[in-house]
Write a protein that holds these residues in place. Sequence first.
Motif, short mmCIF file in Angstrom:
data_model
loop_
_atom_site.label_atom_id
_atom_site.label_comp_id
_atom_site.label_asym_id
_atom_site.label_seq_id
_atom_site.Cartn_x
_atom_site.Cartn_y
_atom_site.Cartn_z
N HIS A 286 0.85 -1.19 0.00
CA HIS A 286 0.00 0.00 0.00
C HIS A 286 0.89 1.24 0.00
O HIS A 286 1.95 1.24 0.63
CB HIS A 286 -0.90 -0.03 1.24
N ARG B 24 -1.57 5.77 7.99
CA ARG B 24 -3.03 5.78 7.91
C ARG B 24 -3.64 6.06 9.28
O ARG B 24 -4.59 6.82 9.41
CB ARG B 24 -3.52 4.45 7.32
N TRP C 113 -1.59 9.94 -11.87
CA TRP C 113 -2.27 8.84 -11.20
C TRP C 113 -1.29 7.70 -10.94
O TRP C 113 -1.05 7.31 -9.82
CB TRP C 113 -3.43 8.37 -12.07
N SER C 114 -0.71 7.15 -12.01
CA SER C 114 0.33 6.15 -11.81
C SER C 114 1.43 6.41 -12.82
O SER C 114 1.18 6.94 -13.90
CB SER C 114 -0.21 4.73 -11.94
N VAL D 126 2.30 5.21 -7.75
CA VAL D 126 1.26 6.11 -7.24
C VAL D 126 1.74 7.54 -7.37
O VAL D 126 2.85 7.87 -6.98
CB VAL D 126 1.01 5.82 -5.75
N ARG E 4 -3.65 10.02 -7.68
CA ARG E 4 -4.22 8.81 -7.10
C ARG E 4 -4.27 8.89 -5.58
O ARG E 4 -5.23 8.47 -4.94
CB ARG E 4 -3.41 7.59 -7.54
N LEU E 5 -3.22 9.48 -4.99
CA LEU E 5 -3.19 9.59 -3.54
C LEU E 5 -4.33 10.49 -3.06
O LEU E 5 -5.02 10.18 -2.08
CB LEU E 5 -1.84 10.18 -3.12
N HIS F 81 -7.12 10.86 -4.55
CA HIS F 81 -8.34 10.10 -4.71
C HIS F 81 -8.51 9.11 -3.56
O HIS F 81 -9.59 8.99 -2.98
CB HIS F 81 -8.29 9.35 -6.05
N GLU F 82 -7.44 8.41 -3.19
CA GLU F 82 -7.51 7.45 -2.09
C GLU F 82 -7.94 8.12 -0.80
O GLU F 82 -8.79 7.63 -0.07
CB GLU F 82 -6.14 6.82 -1.84
N THR G 225 -11.61 9.28 -0.92
CA THR G 225 -12.64 8.25 -0.75
C THR G 225 -12.55 7.60 0.63
O THR G 225 -13.57 7.23 1.20
CB THR G 225 -12.51 7.15 -1.83
N GLY G 226 -11.35 7.48 1.20
CA GLY G 226 -11.21 6.75 2.45
C GLY G 226 -11.26 7.61 3.69
O GLY G 226 -11.51 7.12 4.79
#
Length: 729
Positions: free
Chosen positions: A407, A414, A436-437, A495, A499-500, A502-503, A506-507
């Motif tokens: 991850h 986290r 994104w990647s 990553v 993308r980070l 976005h993660e 959402t989280g």
Amino acid sequence: MIARVLPLTQTRAIKGLFDYILPAELLDGVEIGSLLRVPFAGRVVQAVVAEITITSELPQERLATVTAVLPARLPADLVNLAQWIADEYCSTAARALAVMLPPGATRGLTEKQVLTAVVTEAGREALTDGTRLTEGQKTVLTALAASGAIPAAQLGTATLRRLKSRGLVSLDLAVSSRRPDRHAVSSISAAAPQLTSEQQAALVPIMSAFADLANTLMIGGDAAIAPSPASTFLLHGVTGSGKTEVYLQAAAAALEAGRGVIILVPEIGLTPQALARFEARFGDVVAVLHSGMSEGKRHDEWLRLARGEARVCVGPRSAIFAPMDDIGLIVVDEEHESSYKHEADPRYDARNVAERRAADHGAVLLYGSATPRPESVHASKRLRLHERVDGRALPAVEILDMRGLHHPLHPQTRLALADCRREGGKAIVLLNRRGWSNFLSCASCGRVWMCPNCEVTLVLHRSGGLVACHHCGHREAVPRNCPDCGSVSVSRHGVGTERLEHELATGLATPEFPIFRLDADSSGQDARARTLERFHAVTGGVLVGTQMIAKGHDFADVGLGVVVDADQTMRFPDFRAEERTFAMVTQLAGRTGRGGHGRVLVQTMEPKARPIRLAALHDADGFLNGELQRRRALAYPPFATLVRVVCSSEDDDGAYECATALRRLIDPPGARILGPAPLFMLRGKHRSQLVVKTAERTAAIAAVRSAVDAIAGTKPYRDVSISVDVDPQ
Ligand code: ADP
Ligand code: ZN
Ligand code: ZN
């Protein structure tokens, strides 16, 4: 009279001064630095006057005559500086002049003139002596009587025309200065605070250097000729230790003595606070020069400086060329930033140009940073600020070992982010990779999507629906299947910030805990400034971004800082890799926990790496000492000079052969020459490089210059372009 000029042509082959007859009717107002039009090689070109003499070595009949004199003029000291830059950076004086000329001068930009209305004596009387006036006329005359002159466009032309025909107002063209917006920040006070004892101690040697320089100037009449270490200082202080306040007080002293001040900052858009503090303290004598301003505004600010109306110039790299006489102080803030190096010919380094300019003017030179370069530590008198002004300790830095984890965020990271949300705090998360990647591959045949022009992988930008090259800007639609084998399973690797974000969105995000992103994809300086303001305004949230987020921002209340891939800067095959890594972690730590407790998490695959370990201990001295030892042992700057020569051509062999030919010609005493070594293909060009490593700087530069001059443009290498970079970054 004869004008000896530097024609403004980009050709490398054109060197030295060219003589022209300056006819008596044009003589008036021509000085060193004046911009002329002269016939040159069958065309008319612009040229800058470098000397004015009575006679030429050439017979009169072989000289052409100056065509015209243009209004713009460069200060004489900058003409000399341009010639110095040409020598020092293997460029030409014309190319150096091109970066210093008044904004817009070459295309004849002058001050903006606007039609302005002024009330006449009769007009003033008309207001009181019962002259018949319409309501509209009365309003206009009253306004004019109160304020003197007003641009006609603001008043209504019909009314004005009638008033003018009655002799009650006059209309004239007047200069209207285009001024940049002030950066009024209400929380910034204009008053100087009482200095801390560390700040006080740092100012003492600076003040005595001012006094010494003043004495030298009085005795010698001429400024010091060589850069003097006695008046070069490095203010090494942790973030928040009050460096800017020291700059402000040193600037006040220079102004007090009637001298000018240049303040260089890495990027105005990211550090508006610094500018605002200078404006708040010194008011109207502060001028700003940066590329985000319109050319008209830059032109007018330039003139304010040239005329001495403004005596403090704040700006990025190119502000080192501010047209000022009698400079007393030059400050280079965040001196470790690589943006001080100009990445196009002339490849000057504003930090070295500052040294030259300070010497020319007899000025104090003050570098400042929390993570100074070993070069500056070696060459300047170091002044230390160990403590933050608010007395808070630096945040605790924890190293998180990422080996074996998949991850992008360590479990502890986290947890820390979740804690931050629960407590309603703020976090900044640094990942120095956009998109994104960072690459795509075909899961069946292994195809990797590469840029067709550069030997690098294409980066996926999901929001834009494209894959892009970060070197040349090439873009393609996101592939649905593999063009080689037809498979539809395209894997995404790595990553990036997109993308980070976005993660986290959402989280982790809630309406009370928003996620922001700041990187070169967040379009435009303004949008970036707004993102920063929004992050500033919320009580809790996360700012994700590239290194940009660790540059110069002053967030009062960030409790958590995370470096996602601390090794990223170390993977570059570059002798500055360790310095960059140390600076990145230290700078991020400096932005964290200013207001209270702070915590910094550094994710790395190399937890034992020296720069990471020492940054976690806040051990700048340990790092710098080790770095200086290593550089000495390996003969790297500041113990040697590097000159990089890159040959590039469309065909593969041309670049390599040209580099090989140069290699044979460059033979300065005591130098080591590395290469030719191939570089990855860039923008469709094959490239090959040589690196000259030497302790004899001047001789090496001269040797490279003569080799390049001998080869550039000759038949076998006509299609090869050669770029020379002295002190590459
Ligand atoms: P640096 O440039 O080293 O990051 P600053 O000059 O921005 O530090 O100072 C950090 C904060 O402390 C700023 O808000 C500044 O206004 C304040 N500050 C600086 N010096 C003093 C002082 N002597 N007394 C009170 N506040 C100060
Ligand atoms: Zn495939
Ligand atoms: Zn490319």
